[in-house]
Scaffold this active site. Sequence first.
Site, PDB file in Angstrom:
ATOM      1  N   ASP A  57       8.565  34.043  67.599  1.00 49.36           N
ATOM      2  CA  ASP A  57       8.066  32.827  66.933  1.00 49.36           C
ATOM      3  C   ASP A  57       6.920  33.118  65.964  1.00 49.36           C
ATOM      4  OD1 ASP A  57       9.656  30.669  67.714  1.00 49.36           O
ATOM      5  OD2 ASP A  57       8.540  30.321  69.575  1.00 49.36           O
ATOM      6  N   ARG A  82       4.017  33.040  73.456  1.00 47.30           N
ATOM      7  CA  ARG A  82       3.368  33.152  72.151  1.00 47.30           C
ATOM      8  C   ARG A  82       1.908  33.614  72.223  1.00 47.30           C
ATOM      9  NH1 ARG A  82       4.553  28.623  67.812  1.00 47.30           N
ATOM     10  NH2 ARG A  82       3.937  30.422  66.548  1.00 47.30           N
ATOM     11  N   ARG A 131       1.081  20.135  72.992  1.00 47.72           N
ATOM     12  CA  ARG A 131       0.610  21.522  72.927  1.00 47.72           C
ATOM     13  C   ARG A 131      -0.917  21.627  72.995  1.00 47.72           C
ATOM     14  NH1 ARG A 131       4.594  25.016  70.805  1.00 47.72           N
ATOM     15  NH2 ARG A 131       6.581  24.279  71.612  1.00 47.72           N
ATOM     16  N   HIS A 160       4.293  18.801  67.555  1.00 46.86           N
ATOM     17  CA  HIS A 160       3.092  19.245  66.839  1.00 46.86           C
ATOM     18  C   HIS A 160       2.764  18.173  65.784  1.00 46.86           C
ATOM     19  CE1 HIS A 160       3.473  23.917  67.388  1.00 46.86           C
ATOM     20  NE2 HIS A 160       2.452  23.474  68.100  1.00 46.86           N
ATOM     21  N   CYS A 254       5.184  25.047  59.038  1.00 51.53           N
ATOM     22  CA  CYS A 254       5.030  25.949  60.190  1.00 51.53           C
ATOM     23  C   CYS A 254       4.920  27.407  59.754  1.00 51.53           C
ATOM     24  CB  CYS A 254       6.223  25.820  61.133  1.00 51.53           C
ATOM     25  SG  CYS A 254       6.414  24.212  61.879  1.00 51.53           S
TER      26      CYS A 254
HETATM   27  N1  ARG Z   1       9.280  27.712  68.264  1.00 50.59           N
HETATM   28  C1  ARG Z   1       7.923  27.417  67.880  1.00 50.59           C
HETATM   29  C2  ARG Z   1       7.210  26.726  69.034  1.00 50.59           C
HETATM   30  O1  ARG Z   1       7.817  25.943  69.709  1.00 50.59           O
HETATM   31  C3  ARG Z   1       7.911  26.582  66.651  1.00 50.59           C
HETATM   32  C4  ARG Z   1       6.545  26.351  66.100  1.00 50.59           C
HETATM   33  C5  ARG Z   1       6.535  25.473  64.895  1.00 50.59           C
HETATM   34  N2  ARG Z   1       5.298  25.493  64.258  1.00 50.59           N
HETATM   35  C6  ARG Z   1       4.640  24.400  63.819  1.00 50.59           C
HETATM   36  N3  ARG Z   1       3.543  24.572  63.164  1.00 50.59           N
HETATM   37  N4  ARG Z   1       5.051  23.209  64.090  1.00 50.59           N
HETATM   38  O2  ARG Z   1       6.050  26.964  69.268  1.00 50.59           O
END
Ligand code: ARG
Length: 261
Positions: A57, A82, A131, A160, A254
């Site tokens: 990612d 991550r 998140r 997000h 992103c």
């Molecule tokens: N697969 C990543 C996650 O779920 C995607 C992140 C997308 N980034 C963003 N800035 N919205 O963390």
Amino acid sequence: MCSPEYFAVEYAINPWMDVTRPVDPELAVKQWDRLRETLVGLGHEVHLLAPEPGLPDMVYAANGAFSVDGTVYGARFKHHQRTAEAAAHRAFYESQGWRFIAPNETNEGEGDFAYLPEAHGGLILAGYGFRTELAAHAEAQEALGRPVISLRLVDPRFYHLDVALASIDDGNIVYYPGAFSAAGQKVLAQLFPDAVLAEAEDVLAFGLNLVSDGANVVLNSEATRLAGRLKAAGYTPVPVELAELKKGGGSVKCCIAELRH
Ligand code: ARG
């Protein structure tokens, strides 16, 4: 930006990710390259972070930190898959001489923080609910010395802030109200009476996951309706195709960490 050389959907940490649906890594790199070339073509300078194997990612560079006026508030990822990305971002900023503030609270950088330098004297908008932890909003305010407005995200598809809201110039935003709590919608309407409002179709096409330099708005090519609306509002939409990266739950914004000196 960080190349999707090692991009894959190996785990699912948002509703868009489906590990059974194959991704084409070569096409992902090609589409990402077009995005990079588009930014350079618009006169922007792009720095590259070296991708690392085992961090599929990492292409979503926006999540690695949040900078305002030369100070960087570092990220601390929610999901262990991550976690290691944060150190790579930190090393980049430190090698470039930025003032770096390490976080104690969970936050995913520009994924959940946006900065409007000309809104109410300089305002940070911050998302929480999926998140970034609410405590990180207070930590960001202490680190960056700008007021932080906390907005609760209520739809897991828009996990997000940057999936549902974007700055289109230094003082105005475009957003999808349905991604926010009723109180959050009220706060946004009060602060940004002239905002461009998007519809479900736009947000589902990842249209709001855009970057704007105040004139040109680079956005996912599938968001044709939103492109028309931005054009009517006086902006120049610049569509780019990012279908592969959408499989990971991200698009234009992103992939880009904005460097605010
Ligand atoms: N697969 C990543 C996650 O779920 C995607 C992140 C997308 N980034 C963003 N800035 N919205 O963390």
